[in-house]
Motif scaffolding. Structure first.
Motif, PDB file in Angstrom:
ATOM      1  N   GLU A 129       0.829  -1.207   0.000  1.00  0.00           N
ATOM      2  CA  GLU A 129       0.000   0.000   0.000  1.00  0.00           C
ATOM      3  C   GLU A 129       0.867   1.263   0.000  1.00  0.00           C
ATOM      4  OE1 GLU A 129      -3.581   2.305   0.262  1.00  0.00           O
ATOM      5  OE2 GLU A 129      -3.316   0.159  -0.102  1.00  0.00           O
ATOM      6  N   GLU A 153       1.078   3.805  -3.141  1.00  0.00           N
ATOM      7  CA  GLU A 153       0.687   5.198  -2.887  1.00  0.00           C
ATOM      8  C   GLU A 153       1.736   6.171  -3.414  1.00  0.00           C
ATOM      9  OE1 GLU A 153      -1.464   8.502  -1.546  1.00  0.00           O
ATOM     10  OE2 GLU A 153      -2.069   6.412  -1.833  1.00  0.00           O
ATOM     11  N   TYR A 209       1.325   6.288  -7.170  1.00  0.00           N
ATOM     12  CA  TYR A 209       0.067   6.942  -7.525  1.00  0.00           C
ATOM     13  C   TYR A 209       0.182   8.466  -7.397  1.00  0.00           C
ATOM     14  CZ  TYR A 209      -4.861   8.246  -7.351  1.00  0.00           C
ATOM     15  OH  TYR A 209      -6.068   8.841  -7.587  1.00  0.00           O
ATOM     16  N   ARG A 210       0.872   8.931  -6.372  1.00  0.00           N
ATOM     17  CA  ARG A 210       1.025  10.381  -6.209  1.00  0.00           C
ATOM     18  C   ARG A 210       1.807  10.994  -7.360  1.00  0.00           C
ATOM     19  NH1 ARG A 210       2.307  11.250   0.292  1.00  0.00           N
ATOM     20  NH2 ARG A 210       0.385  10.266   1.067  1.00  0.00           N
ATOM     21  N   TYR A 226      -4.492  -2.428  -3.908  1.00  0.00           N
ATOM     22  CA  TYR A 226      -4.284  -1.026  -3.540  1.00  0.00           C
ATOM     23  C   TYR A 226      -5.625  -0.330  -3.361  1.00  0.00           C
ATOM     24  CZ  TYR A 226      -2.887   3.867  -4.115  1.00  0.00           C
ATOM     25  OH  TYR A 226      -2.716   5.219  -3.960  1.00  0.00           O
ATOM     26  N   GLU A 283      -1.560   5.280   5.545  1.00  0.00           N
ATOM     27  CA  GLU A 283      -1.524   4.138   4.639  1.00  0.00           C
ATOM     28  C   GLU A 283      -1.727   2.820   5.385  1.00  0.00           C
ATOM     29  OE1 GLU A 283       0.030   7.612   2.909  1.00  0.00           O
ATOM     30  OE2 GLU A 283       0.758   6.554   4.690  1.00  0.00           O
TER      31      GLU A 283
END
Length: 505
Positions: free
Chosen positions: A186, A190, A193-194, A222, A315
């Motif tokens: 995760e 993350e 993804y950012r 995720y 997270e």
């Protein structure tokens, strides 16, 4: 009244009885009134059969339990050096690693990880080997940074947890390792993804899609995987790749049926006139169990303190609680600049930064990175450009040849004659006619195009002024052209270096 004759005898007897009781008690406890009784160490008795290595191990374990880590490690090291064949040797090595782990800190955690790995190497068949492998992963897990920070420890923790689950799938500690692996993945997802969301909002669709594809394919558990699939569908939809966009919309409906993006994805498929897939029953049950799973709660008093915490916090709460995490290690060949392809072998190209994305056919020109991927086959990259590379000429033909009007382009030789022959005496060459009258060789043409000078340069002028140019050997002319063009290239590069010394940018 007590001194009167009726009570005098009884009074004296009572006094004597109390004094006797006091004297008897004082005689039995004469050594305990002013001094405490010393504890006797039964292990040193002559009739005791306790082994000395066990005594050292028990004493060290007690010291480590009460926070005396250094004293405990000294006793354990004494045990290892004095009794190399002791049955407590393996336990002593494991306890030394545990002491470093409990003490904490970066240096101590490094020592603990090294100690656990040594234990696995020397004692791989002991039952404690699985515990040591889990502790190696936990050592990296405790040193993880936030998603937007360094991800070295997170990657190491992911690899170690995967190793544990692959080697000890039936171990009692497998459930704990699996949950920690979900949390680690995760955090890693993350971070990707950012970065992808930043490029998506800035308009660089190619860079965003390259990272989103890796997130959705590698980390299906995720928490924002459905949003990543929606962004991918939107990117390819704007790039006029409807079949690929429909594939990502269908994945939302099939693998994330309870997602908030499912209605919009269904509407897009209906607008594209694509069949709407049915939801996977296993995926639906997993999402229902995920919504009902208990999650850790942080009090309002501790939430402001999360800013001071270097590790990930939110997270950990958002990580999945149900489902099997990805146990395959990440391939080293994949990168964010690889090609964006769908499920078939057709090439998919997304436009460069600053635009909504554009595509061309299989032979068209593009500023993106192009590769061909076939199911079950290797990926072949057709363009060596990377992110941030200068775009190619939009007017250039798709087959890679230069246009007819471009400077430095040599016409194709179809007569079979050498390309570097001498010019006839009746038609002297001029600098303006050199590019069309006498085609240059490949090396000369490339050098002229790189330096921006005439294709034949001074060599063409020299042939025009010579009266016996037709008798000149072709090989000498070839070498002369190459040497002159090389000199021109070197002079231009020196000029550029001189300018750069004055103006660094």
């Amino acid at each position: 009244m007590l001194r009167t004759p009726p009570y005098a005898t009884s009074y004296r007897l009572a006094i004597l009885l109390m004094m006797g009781i006091f004297l008897v008690g004082a005689t039995q406890s004469s050594g305990q009134i002013l001094h405490k009784k010393k504890k006797v160490d039964k292990s040193t008795g002559a009739d005791n059969n306790v082994q000395p290595d066990k005594i050292l191990y028990d004493r060290a374990a007690d010291d480590i339990k009460h926070g005396k880590h250094e004293v405990g490690r000294l006793n354990l090291q004494t045990l290892i050096n004095t009794y190399p064949d002791s049955e407590y040797l393996a336990k002593a090595k494991l306890l030394i690693a545990d002491s470093y782990y409990k003490e904490g800190g970066t240096a101590n955690m490094t020592q603990a990880i090294s100690g656990y790995k040594d234990f696995i190497v020397f004692f791989p068949f002991l039952p404690e080997a699985s515990y040591a492998q889990l502790q190696v992963a936990m050592g990296h897990f405790r040193q993880m940074e936030k998603p937007d920070r360094d991800r070295t420890e997170a990657k190491e923790a992911e690899s170690e947890f995967q190793t544990f689950l692959q080697k000890y799938p039936k171990d009692p500690l497998a459930d704990k390792a699996m949950q920690h692996l979900r949390e680690v993945q995760e955090v890693i997802a993350e971070g990707d993804y950012r970065v992808a969301y930043y490029y998506y909002t800035k308009g660089d669709k190619r860079a965003a899609a390259a990272r989103l594809i890796g997130v959705t394919n590698r980390y299906p558990l995720y928490s924002k995987a459905d949003y990543a699939l929606w962004m991918l569908g939107d990117i390819f939809d704007k790039a006029e790749k409807k079949e690929v966009a429909a594939n990502y919309y269908a994945r939302i409906l099939r693998n994330y049926p309870l997602s908030s993006e499912a209605p919009q994805a269904k509407a897009r498929l209906v607008a594209m006139k694509v069949p709407v897939p049915q939801a996977d029953p296993k995926a639906r049950s997993r999402m229902v169990a995920e919504q009902n799973a208990p999650r850790p709660h942080t009090s309002l008093a501790k939430k402001p303190l999360g800013i001071l915490h270097s590790g990930p916090t939110g997270e950990m709460r958002a990580a999945a609680r149900v489902g099997d995490p990805n146990l395959e290690p990440e391939a080293d060949t994949s990168s964010a600049t690889d090609v964006l392809t769908g499920g078939n072998s057709s090439r998919i190209v997304v436009g460069g930064s600053g635009g909504g994305g554009g595509t061309t056919g299989t032979t068209g020109n593009t500023t993106g990175i192009v590769a061909t991927v076939t199911p079950g086959g290797p990926k072949t990259e057709e363009s060596g450009s990377t992110e941030g590379a200068a775009p190619t000429d939009a007017n250039a033909p798709a087959d890679g040849t230069a246009p007819s009007g471009a400077a430095g382009a040599a016409p194709e030789n179809t007569s079979g004659a050498p390309t570097t022959g001498a010019q006839p005496e009746s038609s002297p060459a001029t600098p303006g006619e050199s590019t069309s009258a006498a085609p240059a060789d490949a090396t000369g043409g490339d050098a002229a195009a790189a330096t921006g000078t005439d294709t034949n340069g001074t060599a063409a002028t020299g042939r025009a002024n010579s009266t016996d140019g037709s008798k000149t050997d072709a090989a000498k002319t070839d070498s002369g052209n190459q040497s002159d063009n090389t000199k021109e290239k070197e002079s231009s590069s020196k000029k550029k270096k001189g300018v750069r010394k004055l103006v660094p940018w």
